[in-house]
Design a protein around this motif. Structure first.
Motif, PDB file in Angstrom:
ATOM      1  N   TYR A  69      -6.987  -4.382   1.189  1.00 27.52           N
ATOM      2  CA  TYR A  69      -6.685  -3.427   0.128  1.00 27.52           C
ATOM      3  C   TYR A  69      -7.964  -2.848  -0.487  1.00 27.52           C
ATOM      4  N   ASN A  74      -3.734   0.497   2.510  1.00 26.29           N
ATOM      5  CA  ASN A  74      -2.729   0.704   1.460  1.00 26.29           C
ATOM      6  C   ASN A  74      -1.307   0.505   1.966  1.00 26.29           C
ATOM      7  N   SER A  75      -1.157   0.124   3.227  1.00 21.58           N
ATOM      8  CA  SER A  75       0.179  -0.031   3.804  1.00 21.58           C
ATOM      9  C   SER A  75       0.703  -1.435   3.527  1.00 21.58           C
ATOM     10  N   LYS A  76       1.737  -1.510   2.671  1.00 15.42           N
ATOM     11  CA  LYS A  76       2.318  -2.817   2.369  1.00 15.42           C
ATOM     12  C   LYS A  76       3.008  -3.413   3.587  1.00 15.42           C
ATOM     13  N   TRP A  77       3.615  -2.574   4.415  1.00 16.74           N
ATOM     14  CA  TRP A  77       4.293  -3.087   5.604  1.00 16.74           C
ATOM     15  C   TRP A  77       3.294  -3.586   6.636  1.00 16.74           C
ATOM     16  N   THR A  80       2.179  -6.878   5.454  1.00 16.73           N
ATOM     17  CA  THR A  80       3.239  -7.848   5.701  1.00 16.73           C
ATOM     18  C   THR A  80       3.270  -8.266   7.160  1.00 16.73           C
ATOM     19  N   LEU A 129       6.898  -9.673   2.527  1.00 16.09           N
ATOM     20  CA  LEU A 129       6.786  -8.359   1.896  1.00 16.09           C
ATOM     21  C   LEU A 129       6.520  -8.509   0.392  1.00 16.09           C
ATOM     22  N   SER A 132       2.966  -9.363  -0.119  1.00 23.29           N
ATOM     23  CA  SER A 132       2.079  -8.230   0.120  1.00 23.29           C
ATOM     24  C   SER A 132       2.010  -7.306  -1.086  1.00 23.29           C
ATOM     25  N   TYR A 133       3.159  -6.987  -1.668  1.00 24.85           N
ATOM     26  CA  TYR A 133       3.171  -6.156  -2.880  1.00 24.85           C
ATOM     27  C   TYR A 133       2.458  -6.860  -4.026  1.00 24.85           C
ATOM     28  N   LEU A 136      -1.222  -6.641  -3.798  1.00 25.78           N
ATOM     29  CA  LEU A 136      -1.720  -5.306  -4.107  1.00 25.78           C
ATOM     30  C   LEU A 136      -1.817  -5.082  -5.615  1.00 25.78           C
TER      31      LEU A 136
END
Length: 388
Positions: A69, A74-77, A80, A129, A132-133, A136
């Motif tokens: 990050y 920036n991709s949360k998926w 994950t 998931l 991961s969020y 961030l």
């Protein structure tokens, strides 16, 4: 007279035979104790290796996830996917591992295992998931300390699902760790590292971390009961099978989410804009994926060898390490509130460790009860107990 003398001779000879039996029995018991002691030492050595892998894997994976990050990812998926995307590597280990012996017992039916793989894999995918969020929206040090609540949640699920004893020391651990996480949430405004995020995002990250920790605790307890009630075997091949198939399902769920969300279109630009270039982008993702899989396999081995609660305690040991490295590597601020929360987390962990010490001492004295943990049984009876 002669009969009386014979009877006297027989009476005199009886203690000698009993003495010989006692000596032979004593030598046999001493040999058994030496054999069991050697087996217990080997068992503890393998457990310590698994603990070391869990500590290193979890610490490295968490730090690399934050690096992703911080460097432009920036991709949360995608973040994950790194938590389960390395599962195909386990297939190599599975091919190199010798097959189970006939003593391992009958194999569970595929009709039982397939729904388990699907259910656990989906649960793991959504849990990843949430993590991961959360990573961030939170500084890595705060994330690690709030994640310590998974030990408290696991104490509850272990009691309800795995019938673990819930003593005063374990209850103290749950309460202290809960207060530790609450202290971080209340003191979020004093955390300078979160000043660039809206207050709602910090709160959302806090809630997601708590939710993910609770789900992770549930997953650990479910894995323990699956190995005990369904699989009935704790061999290394079964550990690899369960981790491989649940990881593949979790990866499939994540890939579906990646394409459904449209984030896959941003990957080329994200790679091009990543700090220090594409090679570092790939290296960061690969390193994260490998670290998570190493941690997951070792964690599952601890569940099968000891218990889900023991595995979770081991993961909690790594939590104080992460903020220290985060301060050095990412410039996170170690505020007074974080320091107090860290001390409370350590206090909660030590409370459980002391309970484990008392359990071990009772097991050594032969006073363990029927609901005692498998670790105590293994120390008293060697590794064979775990493969029964």
């Amino acid at each position: 007279m002669s009969q009386a003398q014979e009877i006297q001779l027989q009476i005199r000879g009886t203690p000698e035979h009993e003495s010989d039996h006692a000596e032979n029995g004593g030598g046999s018991k001493a040999a058994d104790r030496r054999r069991l002691a050697g087996s217990s030492i080997r068992w503890w050595l393998t457990v310590m290796v698994d603990m070391l892998i869990v500590l290193c894997g979890q610490t490295i994976a968490t730090l690399l996830g934050r690096l992703y990050y911080n460097s432009g990812g920036n991709s949360k998926w995608m973040a994950t996917l790194t938590q389960s995307g390395g599962s195909p590597l386990i297939a190599i280990l599975l091919l190199l591992t010798p097959p189970d012996s006939a003593d391992a017992g009958p194999q569970p039916l595929a009709s039982k295992m397939v729904p388990i793989y699907l259910g656990l894999g989906i649960l793991i995918g959504f849990d990843n998931l949430m993590y991961s969020y959360a990573l961030l929206y939170l500084p890595v040090s705060t994330f690690a300390l709030v994640a310590a609540t998974q030990l408290g949640f696991n104490s509850i699920t272990s009691r309800l699902i795995n019938k673990q004893r819930f003593t005063a020391l374990i209850a103290n651990s749950v309460v202290v760790l809960t207060f530790s996480a609450t202290l971080l949430g209340v003191g979020s405004s004093s955390d300078g590292t979160s000043s660039n995020l809206p207050q709602g995002k910090y709160t959302l990250g806090f809630i997601l971390t708590l939710s993910a920790s609770a789900v992770f605790a549930l997953i650990l307890s479910l894995l323990e009961v699956i190995f005990e009630k369904v699989i009935g075997s704790r061999t290394f091949r079964w550990v690899l099978r369960v981790q491989l198939y649940t990881g593949l399902v979790a990866s499939a769920v994540t890939v579906c989410g990646l394409f459904a969300s449209g984030e896959w279109r941003t990957i080329p630009g994200e790679m091009a804009g990543f700090k220090d270039g594409r090679a570092r982008y790939v290296a960061t993702l690969v390193g994260t994926a490998v670290s998570w899989q190493a941690m997951a396999v070792a964690n599952l081995r601890l569940i099968t060898r000891v218990s889900s609660l023991f595995a979770n305690v081991t993961g909690t040991v790594a939590l104080p390490l992460v903020p220290v490295f985060a301060v050095v590597l990412f410039g996170d601020k170690m505020t007074g509130i974080k320091a107090v929360a860290m001390l409370m987390a350590v206090w909660g962990f030590l409370s459980y460790v002391y309970q484990h010490f008392l359990d071990g001492r009772r097991a050594a004295m032969g006073k363990e009860g029927p609901a005692e943990c498998r670790a105590c049984a293994a120390r008293a009876g060697g590794e064979a107990v775990l493969h029964a």
